[in-house]
Design an enzyme around this catalytic site. Structure first.
Site, mmCIF file in Angstrom:
data_model
loop_
_atom_site.group_PDB
_atom_site.id
_atom_site.type_symbol
_atom_site.label_atom_id
_atom_site.label_comp_id
_atom_site.label_asym_id
_atom_site.label_seq_id
_atom_site.Cartn_x
_atom_site.Cartn_y
_atom_site.Cartn_z
ATOM 1 N N SER A 68 0.855 -1.184 0.000
ATOM 2 C CA SER A 68 0.000 0.000 0.000
ATOM 3 C C SER A 68 0.891 1.234 0.000
ATOM 4 O O SER A 68 2.043 1.183 0.442
ATOM 5 C CB SER A 68 -0.883 0.012 1.254
ATOM 6 O OG SER A 68 -1.573 1.244 1.379
ATOM 7 N N TYR A 112 -2.895 -0.592 10.304
ATOM 8 C CA TYR A 112 -2.765 -1.086 8.926
ATOM 9 C C TYR A 112 -1.408 -0.705 8.347
ATOM 10 O O TYR A 112 -0.728 -1.526 7.723
ATOM 11 C CB TYR A 112 -3.894 -0.523 8.067
ATOM 12 C CG TYR A 112 -3.858 -1.000 6.640
ATOM 13 C CD1 TYR A 112 -4.108 -2.335 6.331
ATOM 14 C CD2 TYR A 112 -3.581 -0.127 5.596
ATOM 15 C CE1 TYR A 112 -4.076 -2.783 5.021
ATOM 16 C CE2 TYR A 112 -3.558 -0.555 4.283
ATOM 17 C CZ TYR A 112 -3.804 -1.889 3.999
ATOM 18 O OH TYR A 112 -3.766 -2.325 2.692
#
Length: 289
Positions: A136, A149
Site C-alpha cells: 500500500s 494497517y
C-alpha cells in the site's frame, strides 16, 4: 502458459487480476477462506472463467500448507505467487486493542510468511519463480487513523526487502505493488476499535476519523481512474516483462500521491544499493530492474 496462485482471489484486487490473467491464457488458482457466504457469487464467477478455487485460511498454518499444496497439484506446478490476501483497519490508534492489532498483523504479515514457507520449497527446487505482494502507499508513509494497517504494511515491506535478496540466488524475483486507496469491499471488512470509554476521552476529536473517511469516499467517487482494475493492469504489465527485468516496486495511484511515493522509493533504492555495494553484496539486488 504459466501457473499462478493468488491468495485472497475473491477480494477487490484478486478477482479482476484473476480474470485478466485467465483472459491472457494463464492457469489460475486462488484461495478463499470459504466458498460459501459472501464469496459464493464471486467464486462461481471465477470458476466459470476457469479459475481453481482453494479453501484456505492464511491465519492457520496447517490450512495454508494444505492449501498451497492443493493449488500446486491442481495447477500442475507453480510459476507465480501473488500474496494478495489482506485485511484493513481504521481508527484512533490508542483505541486499538492488542487483539485488534494482532488480528491485522496475523493476516497481513504472518499470513504472508505462512504462504511463503509453504510455497518456497517448490519454487527453490525448480530454480525460478515470481512472487508478487500487495502492499500500500501507506506501507511507505503513515497517515492518521491507519496506524495499525500501516504498521502491517511497513512490516510486509521489510520482510519482502529480505526475501528479495535472500531468494535472488535461487532465480526467484520479488515485486511489491503499492496501491493507493481503492473503492473496494476491503473497506467494509476493516477492523475498527471498540473502546467507548477511551473514545469519550478524545472529546470532539473522536468524530474526526468518520469525517476523514467520508472525505476519502468523496475523493474516490470523483476519481474514476482509481479503480481495482488498475491493479490487474499493473500485474499483467509486470508479468509481461521477462524474469529479472521487473521493477521491485510498482506504485498504482491516480489521486496525486503516487509520484511522491515513487520519488521516495527511488531514493531508498539508491541508498539500499549504495549500502549493499559497500558490503560487497550488491549482486543480491540484480534480479529486479
Amino acid at each position: 502458459m504459466k501457473n499462478v496462485f493468488i491468495t485472497g482471489i475473491a477480494g477487490g484486487f484478486g478477482k479482476p487480476t484473476a480474470l485478466a490473467l485467465l483472459a491472457r491464457g494463464y492457469v489460475v488458482a486462488g484461495s478463499v477462506r470459504s466458498r460459501s457466504g459472501k464469496n459464493a457469487a464471486t467464486v462461481a464467477e471465477l470458476e466459470a472463467a476457469g479459475a481453481r478455487i482453494i479453501e484456505m485460511d492464511v491465519t492457520d498454518t496447517a490450512s495454508t500448507e494444505r492449501g498451497v499444496s492443493d493449488a500446486i497439484s491442481q495447477l500442475g506446478g507453480l510459476d507465480i505467487l501473488f500474496n494478495n490476501a489482506g485485511i484493513g483497519s481504521y481508527g484512533i490508534q490508542e483505541l486499538m486493542s492488542p487483539e485488534d492489532m494482532t488480528r491485522v498483523l496475523d493476516v497481513n504479515v504472518m499470513g504472508v510468511q505462512r504462504v511463503m514457507r509453504a510455497a518456497l520449497p517448490h519454487l527453490r527446487a525448480q530454480g525460478r519463480g515470481t512472487v508478487l505482494y500487495t502492499s500500500s502507499l501507506i506501507g511507505r508513509i503513515a497517515t492518521p487513523f491507519y496506524g495499525t494497517y500501516s504498521a502491517s504494511k511497513w512490516a510486509l515491506e521489510a520482510i519482502v526487502e529480505c526475501y528479495r535478496t535472500e531468494l535472488s540466488g535461487f532465480g526467484i524475483e520479488s515485486c511489491i505493488i503499492e496501491p493507493g486507496a481503492m473503492p473496494t469491499a476491503f473497506f467494509d471488512g476493516m477492523v475498527t476499535p471498540n473502546d467507548a470509554a477511551r473514545e469519550a476521552e478524545y472529546g470532539d476529536f473522536a468524530a474526526v476519523p468518520a469525517m476523514s473517511s467520508n472525505g476519502l469516499v468523496q475523493m474516490l467517487d470523483a476519481t474514476p481512474d482509481q479503480r481495482p482494475e488498475r491493479i490487474a493492469e499493473a500485474v499483467v504489465a509486470l508479468l509481461d516483462r521477462p524474469l529479472g527485468e521487473k521493477p521491485f516496486r510498482t506504485v498504482v495511484d491516480y489521486v496525486g500521491v503516487g509520484p511522491e511515493i515513487e520519488r521516495y522509493n527511488e531514493v531508498l533504492h539508491d541508498v539500499t544499493r549504495n549500502i549493499f555495494t559497500s558490503f560487497g553484496i550488491e549482486q543480491m539486488l540484480d534480479l529486479n530492474a
